[in-house]
Design a protein around this motif. Structure first.
Motif, PDB file in Angstrom:
ATOM      1  N   THR A  68       4.027   1.578  -0.791  1.00  0.00           N
ATOM      2  CA  THR A  68       4.814   1.650  -2.024  1.00  0.00           C
ATOM      3  C   THR A  68       3.955   2.246  -3.137  1.00  0.00           C
ATOM      4  O   THR A  68       4.408   3.094  -3.905  1.00  0.00           O
ATOM      5  CB  THR A  68       5.285   0.237  -2.440  1.00  0.00           C
ATOM      6  OG1 THR A  68       5.868  -0.389  -1.305  1.00  0.00           O
ATOM      7  CG2 THR A  68       6.280   0.289  -3.564  1.00  0.00           C
ATOM      8  N   LYS A  71       0.824  -1.208   0.000  1.00  0.00           N
ATOM      9  CA  LYS A  71       0.000   0.000   0.000  1.00  0.00           C
ATOM     10  C   LYS A  71       0.865   1.268   0.000  1.00  0.00           C
ATOM     11  O   LYS A  71       0.646   2.174  -0.794  1.00  0.00           O
ATOM     12  CB  LYS A  71      -0.933   0.016   1.233  1.00  0.00           C
ATOM     13  CG  LYS A  71      -1.864  -1.178   1.294  1.00  0.00           C
ATOM     14  CD  LYS A  71      -2.669  -1.203   2.578  1.00  0.00           C
ATOM     15  CE  LYS A  71      -1.865  -1.517   3.832  1.00  0.00           C
ATOM     16  NZ  LYS A  71      -1.230  -2.849   3.836  1.00  0.00           N
ATOM     17  N   ASP A 123       9.864  -4.183   4.346  1.00  0.00           N
ATOM     18  CA  ASP A 123       9.429  -5.561   4.231  1.00  0.00           C
ATOM     19  C   ASP A 123       9.198  -6.106   5.637  1.00  0.00           C
ATOM     20  O   ASP A 123       9.902  -6.970   6.117  1.00  0.00           O
ATOM     21  CB  ASP A 123      10.467  -6.390   3.483  1.00  0.00           C
ATOM     22  CG  ASP A 123       9.869  -7.711   3.014  1.00  0.00           C
ATOM     23  OD1 ASP A 123       8.644  -7.884   3.180  1.00  0.00           O
ATOM     24  OD2 ASP A 123      10.608  -8.548   2.492  1.00  0.00           O
ATOM     25  N   ALA A 157       3.625  -1.860  -8.037  1.00  0.00           N
ATOM     26  CA  ALA A 157       3.847  -0.556  -7.403  1.00  0.00           C
ATOM     27  C   ALA A 157       5.318  -0.213  -7.432  1.00  0.00           C
ATOM     28  O   ALA A 157       5.708   0.943  -7.357  1.00  0.00           O
ATOM     29  CB  ALA A 157       3.325  -0.575  -5.972  1.00  0.00           C
TER      30      ALA A 157
HETATM   31  N1  LIG Z   1       8.534  -6.951  -6.093  1.00  0.00           N
HETATM   32  C1  LIG Z   1       7.688  -6.057  -5.613  1.00  0.00           C
HETATM   33  N2  LIG Z   1       7.751  -5.704  -4.312  1.00  0.00           N
HETATM   34  C2  LIG Z   1       6.872  -4.788  -3.857  1.00  0.00           C
HETATM   35  C3  LIG Z   1       5.889  -4.197  -4.682  1.00  0.00           C
HETATM   36  N3  LIG Z   1       5.162  -3.345  -3.937  1.00  0.00           N
HETATM   37  C4  LIG Z   1       5.679  -3.401  -2.694  1.00  0.00           C
HETATM   38  N4  LIG Z   1       6.723  -4.255  -2.634  1.00  0.00           N
HETATM   39  C5  LIG Z   1       7.542  -4.582  -1.444  1.00  0.00           C
HETATM   40  O1  LIG Z   1       6.694  -5.162  -0.451  1.00  0.00           O
HETATM   41  C6  LIG Z   1       7.119  -4.762   0.849  1.00  0.00           C
HETATM   42  C7  LIG Z   1       5.981  -4.122   1.611  1.00  0.00           C
HETATM   43  O2  LIG Z   1       5.643  -2.903   1.019  1.00  0.00           O
HETATM   44  P1  LIG Z   1       4.863  -1.743   1.784  1.00  0.00           P
HETATM   45  O3  LIG Z   1       4.531  -0.706   0.775  1.00  0.00           O
HETATM   46  O4  LIG Z   1       5.582  -1.343   3.018  1.00  0.00           O
HETATM   47  O5  LIG Z   1       3.547  -2.551   2.189  1.00  0.00           O
HETATM   48  P2  LIG Z   1       2.292  -2.047   3.048  1.00  0.00           P
HETATM   49  O6  LIG Z   1       1.091  -2.670   2.441  1.00  0.00           O
HETATM   50  O7  LIG Z   1       2.319  -0.562   3.164  1.00  0.00           O
HETATM   51  O8  LIG Z   1       2.608  -2.753   4.431  1.00  0.00           O
HETATM   52  P3  LIG Z   1       2.134  -2.357   5.937  1.00  0.00           P
HETATM   53  O9  LIG Z   1       2.301  -0.889   6.100  1.00  0.00           O
HETATM   54  O10 LIG Z   1       3.095  -3.150   6.736  1.00  0.00           O
HETATM   55  O11 LIG Z   1       0.744  -2.828   6.075  1.00  0.00           O
HETATM   56  C8  LIG Z   1       8.304  -3.826   0.633  1.00  0.00           C
HETATM   57  O12 LIG Z   1       9.493  -4.580   0.775  1.00  0.00           O
HETATM   58  C9  LIG Z   1       8.135  -3.339  -0.793  1.00  0.00           C
HETATM   59  O13 LIG Z   1       9.339  -2.976  -1.408  1.00  0.00           O
HETATM   60  C10 LIG Z   1       5.851  -4.587  -6.080  1.00  0.00           C
HETATM   61  O14 LIG Z   1       5.042  -4.159  -6.889  1.00  0.00           O
HETATM   62  N5  LIG Z   1       6.767  -5.529  -6.459  1.00  0.00           N
END
Ligand SMILES: Nc1nc2c(ncn2[C@@H]2O[C@H](COP(=O)(O)OP(=O)(O)OP(=O)(O)O)[C@@H](O)[C@H]2O)c(=O)[nH]1
Ligand SMILES: [Mg+2]
Length: 454
Positions: A233, A231, A247, A364
């Motif tokens: 990202t 989200k 992560d 993303a």
């Molecule tokens: N390969 C890949 N990794 C991604 C992508 N989007 C996010 N990530 C990775 O996934 C992990 C989590 O991303 P966040 O954006 O922190 O996820 P979130 O949904 O905000 O997570 P919380 O705030 O913990 O709920 C990070 O290591 C990002 O780099 C994508 O499109 N591709």
């Protein structure tokens, strides 16, 4: 799972032993195995190294020790063998279960459960004053019934500081710290009601702020999804900003709102929110009410799903369940199937896309599909008109004129208690009209006399 190398300043990572129980006839979103994998990830995020796990299938939890007495012996032996300092149960233990297990396993090991672990991660990740208040409240609510003499042996290690002890306490101890644990329950209850009052103030402030935003007529889009789905990202990609990404589970706790320009020049406010998880502790849902309210008040939900995760569908089901508990199920949803760059066969996403309504496959990280996604959001908010039938009391003058200005009115009937309006409104306004919708099987317009009761 990637293990992070401990920083030299951090205390050594403690060893944790996991326990999972499968109860017959209990509907769960994840299988026992998958749920334990998730618990391992939670443990890792919290700073623990998992050294083993034990499972049991039961008709119902054992009255005293949750798992059966034989399993307790087995667990004790394994804990000694692996020199674990912490035992974590995958389900929330009752205060009695926790007490009995603690007695059975001895003083050299701490008995925790999934809820305590999640609370611990929240305590580490809360940064704004509101987030900290919410976590502290959740922690007290959780620990209050569990405060007994057995906690005394933990006091030496426990940290203090309003639930944010950082590196001074071990996992499960970054709770209300030693000073708090020593004070009596009455003092804690007093603090709980104080916290609730403070949060009530925050909530009132948020409501005023939201009312202001509504007047500005810029629709809000809340990013929702399972923790770690991407989200933050995505928000960064869309707004070219730098919201904290990691992560880790529950990297984001505090909502961040950014203004976004949609392809047609329209605008929307995007709000990043706390991630969901299966078995989300109820104390947390209650404490995070103000934050979750942001979601329930959004005009559109952008559901981010990590399509590369083996349990993507189950995770999305868990998100759906949480949306139901916070009464956000009436809000229109667009789904972003994220991390397609990680799929070995991108075509495989195609079937999954079909199982969601209004879904766009994106990355993303590298930006694939993000433009299409924004296009769909724009259409949903501004260009798709949905038929609705509402009965608006005359006090809702603003909504009545909003329908006239922004919607397509097909029928208006003035009754004594309000005005019945039928027509179509753009998606961004649906949520605002929701409380006034007339059920489908309802015959309208009715006798004006009956409307007087409204
Ligand atoms: N390969 C890949 N990794 C991604 C992508 N989007 C996010 N990530 C990775 O996934 C992990 C989590 O991303 P966040 O954006 O922190 O996820 P979130 O949904 O905000 O997570 P919380 O705030 O913990 O709920 C990070 O290591 C990002 O780099 C994508 O499109 N591709
Ligand atoms: Mg985040």
């Amino acid at each position: 799972m990637t293990k992070k190398t401990p920083q030299p300043t951090n205390p050594p990572r403690e060893k944790a032993f996991l326990v999972g129980v499968e109860l017959f006839q209990q509907k769960t979103i994840l299988s026992l195995e998958d749920s334990l994998t998730e618990l391992e990830l939670l443990s890792d995020t919290s700073g623990l190294d998992v050294v083993g796990e034990l499972t049991q299938k039961l008709d119902r939890p054992h009255v005293k020790t949750y798992i059966g007495p034989g399993k307790v012996d087995e667990l004790k032996a394994l804990v000694e063998e692996t020199q674990s300092q912490v035992v974590i149960f995958d389900d929330e233990l009752s205060p009695r279960h926790q007490r009995e297990l603690q007695l059975a396993l001895g003083k050299n090991v701490r008995v925790l459960d999934r809820t305590a672990l999640i609370l611990d991660i929240f305590a580490q990740h809360a940064h704004t004053s509101e987030g900290m208040l919410q976590v502290e409240l959740a922690q007290y609510e959780y620990y209050l019934p569990r405060l007994t003499g057995q906690w005394t042996h933990l006091e030496r290690q426990a940290g203090g500081g309003g639930g944010r002890a950082g590196s001074t306490g071990g996992v499960g101890l970054r709770g209300p710290g030693e000073t708090q644990l020593e004070v009596d329950k009455r003092a804690i209850r007093k603090r709980i009601s104080q916290l609730k009052k403070e949060l009530e103030k925050v909530r009132a402030h948020r409501m005023r702020y939201r009312a202001q935003r509504k007047r500005s007529r810029i629709p809000t889009v809340a990013l929702v999804g399972y923790t770690n789905a991407g989200k933050s990202t995505l928000l960064n990609k869309i707004t070219r900003s730098d919201v904290y990404v990691a992560d880790q589970l529950f990297a984001t706790l505090d909502p961040t709102t950014r203004r976004v320009e949609l392809p047609g020049g329209y605008q929307a406010l995007f709000t990043d929110t706390v991630g969901f998880i299966q078995k989300l502790p109820t104390t947390l849902v209650e404490s995070f009410h103000a934050t979750l309210e942001e979601i329930a008040e959004a005009d559109l939900l952008l559901h981010v799903v990590d399509i590369s995760h083996p349990n993507a569908l189950n995770q999305s089901e868990a998100v759906q369940e949480t949306l139901d508990t916070i009464e956000a199920h009436h809000i229109p949803v667009v789904t972003a199937l994220n991390k397609v760059d990680r799929l070995r066969d991108p075509e495989s996403a195609r079937d999954v896309v079909k199982s969601f309504s209004k879904a766009v496959a994106i990355s993303a990280l590298d930006g694939t599909g993000v433009k299409d996604l924004l296009q769909v959001i724009q259409e949903e908010l501004y260009e798709t008109y949905t038929p609705i039938r509402v009965r608006l009391p005359y006090q809702q003058g603003a909504l009545i004129s909003l329908f006239h200005e922004a919607g397509q009115v097909e029928l208006v009937e003035h009754g004594r208690g309000g005005v019945y309006m039928q027509g179509r409104v753009p998606g961004r306004l649906l949520a605002q009209f929701d409380s006034w919708q007339v059920p489908n099987n309802h015959q309208e317009p009715e006798e004006p006399e009956e409307e007087a009761e409204l």
